[in-house]
Design a protein around this motif. Sequence first.
Motif, short mmCIF file in Angstrom:
data_model
loop_
_atom_site.label_atom_id
_atom_site.label_comp_id
_atom_site.label_asym_id
_atom_site.label_seq_id
_atom_site.Cartn_x
_atom_site.Cartn_y
_atom_site.Cartn_z
N LYS A 102 -16.96 11.87 39.79
CA LYS A 102 -17.77 11.18 38.78
C LYS A 102 -17.16 9.84 38.35
O LYS A 102 -17.88 8.89 38.09
CB LYS A 102 -17.98 12.07 37.57
N LYS A 103 -15.83 9.79 38.28
CA LYS A 103 -15.18 8.57 37.80
C LYS A 103 -15.01 7.54 38.91
O LYS A 103 -15.27 6.36 38.71
CB LYS A 103 -13.82 8.90 37.20
N LYS A 151 -16.04 7.09 42.72
CA LYS A 151 -16.79 7.57 43.90
C LYS A 151 -16.14 7.13 45.20
O LYS A 151 -16.12 7.89 46.16
CB LYS A 151 -18.23 7.08 43.84
#
Length: 66
Positions: A37-38, A40
């Motif tokens: 999520k942070k 990619k």
Amino acid sequence: MILLEGNMNLDGLIILIIAIMFGPAILMTIIGFAVLKKRKKAAKILFILAAVYVIISLGICGSMMI
């Protein structure tokens, strides 16, 4: 005399080879999902590295097991 009997159990060695084959790849995949999520791009690189590691380790360790 015990070492000369020839009835040795090599299950631990096979488990060790399998752990070397799949352990780091599973670890990189888990870290990739944690980072997805942070970052990619970093996660994508980890997934690619895990796939390449599995392909190479199956070739090397697989040839040792034959």
